[in-house]
Design a protein around this motif. Sequence first.
Motif, PDB file in Angstrom:
ATOM      1  N   TYR A   1      35.115  40.977  46.976  1.00  0.00           N
ATOM      2  CA  TYR A   1      35.530  40.124  45.885  1.00  0.00           C
ATOM      3  C   TYR A   1      34.345  39.311  45.416  1.00  0.00           C
ATOM      4  O   TYR A   1      33.632  38.722  46.218  1.00  0.00           O
ATOM      5  CB  TYR A   1      36.679  39.218  46.341  1.00  0.00           C
ATOM      6  CG  TYR A   1      37.165  38.270  45.283  1.00  0.00           C
ATOM      7  CD1 TYR A   1      37.943  38.739  44.239  1.00  0.00           C
ATOM      8  CD2 TYR A   1      36.851  36.931  45.324  1.00  0.00           C
ATOM      9  CE1 TYR A   1      38.390  37.871  43.259  1.00  0.00           C
ATOM     10  CE2 TYR A   1      37.300  36.060  44.359  1.00  0.00           C
ATOM     11  CZ  TYR A   1      38.079  36.531  43.325  1.00  0.00           C
ATOM     12  OH  TYR A   1      38.528  35.680  42.362  1.00  0.00           O
ATOM     13  N   GLN A   2      34.140  39.284  44.112  1.00  0.00           N
ATOM     14  CA  GLN A   2      33.015  38.544  43.541  1.00  0.00           C
ATOM     15  C   GLN A   2      33.469  37.562  42.463  1.00  0.00           C
ATOM     16  O   GLN A   2      32.695  37.208  41.591  1.00  0.00           O
ATOM     17  CB  GLN A   2      31.985  39.507  42.965  1.00  0.00           C
ATOM     18  CG  GLN A   2      31.350  40.378  44.004  1.00  0.00           C
ATOM     19  CD  GLN A   2      30.354  41.351  43.396  1.00  0.00           C
ATOM     20  OE1 GLN A   2      30.425  41.691  42.235  1.00  0.00           O
ATOM     21  NE2 GLN A   2      29.434  41.800  44.217  1.00  0.00           N
ATOM     22  N   ASN A   3      34.729  37.161  42.534  1.00  0.00           N
ATOM     23  CA  ASN A   3      35.275  36.203  41.573  1.00  0.00           C
ATOM     24  C   ASN A   3      35.158  36.734  40.146  1.00  0.00           C
ATOM     25  O   ASN A   3      34.837  36.002  39.221  1.00  0.00           O
ATOM     26  CB  ASN A   3      34.576  34.849  41.710  1.00  0.00           C
ATOM     27  CG  ASN A   3      35.438  33.704  41.213  1.00  0.00           C
ATOM     28  OD1 ASN A   3      36.601  33.894  40.898  1.00  0.00           O
ATOM     29  ND2 ASN A   3      34.867  32.522  41.152  1.00  0.00           N
ATOM     30  N   ASN A   4      35.425  38.030  39.985  1.00  0.00           N
ATOM     31  CA  ASN A   4      35.275  38.664  38.674  1.00  0.00           C
ATOM     32  C   ASN A   4      36.566  39.333  38.198  1.00  0.00           C
ATOM     33  O   ASN A   4      36.532  40.277  37.438  1.00  0.00           O
ATOM     34  CB  ASN A   4      34.141  39.692  38.712  1.00  0.00           C
ATOM     35  CG  ASN A   4      34.336  40.725  39.811  1.00  0.00           C
ATOM     36  OD1 ASN A   4      35.262  40.630  40.598  1.00  0.00           O
ATOM     37  ND2 ASN A   4      33.463  41.704  39.857  1.00  0.00           N
ATOM     38  N   ILE A   5      37.697  38.793  38.651  1.00  0.00           N
ATOM     39  CA  ILE A   5      39.001  39.331  38.260  1.00  0.00           C
ATOM     40  C   ILE A   5      39.760  38.219  37.534  1.00  0.00           C
ATOM     41  O   ILE A   5      39.649  37.047  37.901  1.00  0.00           O
ATOM     42  CB  ILE A   5      39.801  39.790  39.503  1.00  0.00           C
ATOM     43  CG1 ILE A   5      39.054  40.907  40.230  1.00  0.00           C
ATOM     44  CG2 ILE A   5      41.198  40.256  39.127  1.00  0.00           C
ATOM     45  CD1 ILE A   5      39.677  41.289  41.554  1.00  0.00           C
ATOM     46  N   ASP A   6      40.510  38.570  36.527  1.00  0.00           N
ATOM     47  CA  ASP A   6      41.317  37.593  35.814  1.00  0.00           C
ATOM     48  C   ASP A   6      42.183  36.827  36.822  1.00  0.00           C
ATOM     49  O   ASP A   6      42.909  37.421  37.612  1.00  0.00           O
ATOM     50  CB  ASP A   6      42.192  38.306  34.777  1.00  0.00           C
ATOM     51  CG  ASP A   6      43.093  37.358  34.038  1.00  0.00           C
ATOM     52  OD1 ASP A   6      44.275  37.240  34.448  1.00  0.00           O
ATOM     53  OD2 ASP A   6      42.617  36.719  33.088  1.00  0.00           O
ATOM     54  N   GLU A   7      42.077  35.502  36.798  1.00  0.00           N
ATOM     55  CA  GLU A   7      42.753  34.675  37.799  1.00  0.00           C
ATOM     56  C   GLU A   7      44.272  34.795  37.733  1.00  0.00           C
ATOM     57  O   GLU A   7      44.942  34.823  38.773  1.00  0.00           O
ATOM     58  CB  GLU A   7      42.325  33.210  37.651  1.00  0.00           C
ATOM     59  CG  GLU A   7      40.889  32.995  38.061  1.00  0.00           C
ATOM     60  CD  GLU A   7      40.480  31.533  37.988  1.00  0.00           C
ATOM     61  OE1 GLU A   7      41.343  30.651  37.768  1.00  0.00           O
ATOM     62  OE2 GLU A   7      39.276  31.271  38.167  1.00  0.00           O
ATOM     63  N   ASP A   8      44.830  34.863  36.528  1.00  0.00           N
ATOM     64  CA  ASP A   8      46.286  35.007  36.389  1.00  0.00           C
ATOM     65  C   ASP A   8      46.760  36.323  36.991  1.00  0.00           C
ATOM     66  O   ASP A   8      47.789  36.370  37.683  1.00  0.00           O
ATOM     67  CB  ASP A   8      46.714  34.927  34.913  1.00  0.00           C
ATOM     68  CG  ASP A   8      46.551  33.530  34.341  1.00  0.00           C
ATOM     69  OD1 ASP A   8      46.874  32.558  35.059  1.00  0.00           O
ATOM     70  OD2 ASP A   8      46.095  33.410  33.185  1.00  0.00           O
ATOM     71  N   LEU A   9      46.010  37.367  36.736  1.00  0.00           N
ATOM     72  CA  LEU A   9      46.352  38.686  37.280  1.00  0.00           C
ATOM     73  C   LEU A   9      46.270  38.679  38.813  1.00  0.00           C
ATOM     74  O   LEU A   9      47.167  39.181  39.495  1.00  0.00           O
ATOM     75  CB  LEU A   9      45.427  39.754  36.701  1.00  0.00           C
ATOM     76  CG  LEU A   9      45.636  41.172  37.209  1.00  0.00           C
ATOM     77  CD1 LEU A   9      47.017  41.694  36.826  1.00  0.00           C
ATOM     78  CD2 LEU A   9      44.554  42.087  36.664  1.00  0.00           C
ATOM     79  N   LEU A  10      45.218  38.094  39.343  1.00  0.00           N
ATOM     80  CA  LEU A  10      45.058  38.030  40.798  1.00  0.00           C
ATOM     81  C   LEU A  10      46.166  37.200  41.435  1.00  0.00           C
ATOM     82  O   LEU A  10      46.729  37.582  42.465  1.00  0.00           O
ATOM     83  CB  LEU A  10      43.688  37.457  41.153  1.00  0.00           C
ATOM     84  CG  LEU A  10      43.351  37.384  42.633  1.00  0.00           C
ATOM     85  CD1 LEU A  10      43.466  38.741  43.301  1.00  0.00           C
ATOM     86  CD2 LEU A  10      41.951  36.816  42.827  1.00  0.00           C
ATOM     87  N   TYR A  11      46.506  36.090  40.828  1.00  0.00           N
ATOM     88  CA  TYR A  11      47.582  35.245  41.343  1.00  0.00           C
ATOM     89  C   TYR A  11      48.910  36.008  41.348  1.00  0.00           C
ATOM     90  O   TYR A  11      49.666  35.966  42.311  1.00  0.00           O
ATOM     91  CB  TYR A  11      47.687  33.960  40.517  1.00  0.00           C
ATOM     92  CG  TYR A  11      48.750  33.021  41.020  1.00  0.00           C
ATOM     93  CD1 TYR A  11      48.574  32.327  42.211  1.00  0.00           C
ATOM     94  CD2 TYR A  11      49.930  32.839  40.315  1.00  0.00           C
ATOM     95  CE1 TYR A  11      49.555  31.466  42.685  1.00  0.00           C
ATOM     96  CE2 TYR A  11      50.916  31.987  40.780  1.00  0.00           C
ATOM     97  CZ  TYR A  11      50.720  31.297  41.962  1.00  0.00           C
ATOM     98  OH  TYR A  11      51.700  30.458  42.444  1.00  0.00           O
TER      99      TYR A  11
END
Length: 125
Positions: A1-11
């Motif tokens: 994980y590199q903090n490069n995913i849409d936060e809403d989607l990840l949540y």
Amino acid sequence: YQNNIDEDLLYTLLNHSKQLNKYIVFNSLEPLSNMTVKLSDLKSRFKNFIEVGVELPTDELLRVIISKSFSERQINLNNRNLEFIIKNIDRSYDKVFQFIKKIDNESLSTGKSININLIKKVLNK
């Protein structure tokens, strides 16, 4: 994980996995709890993760990995050579496996047995 995913989607993904009683495994160079995220609920989820670190291998673990790898290739390695490798190799799993592959290839291509000179040559490449 590199903090490069849409936060809403990840949540949403994390909530969905929780509802299904499933686990998600993250692999990251930085602990997730230290990541900068905008979504406070996601930050809260990250703080609840169990963090496990992978440490550099000890001498004993290197001894086992190297011995087993050479044994699987049907290569006899004497203790003197093994200790030399352990004292001089970069302490990462990736580097150890690269070294084993390189020295095996070098030994096969030159027809030379594994000795200190060959070990030095491969370590310095």
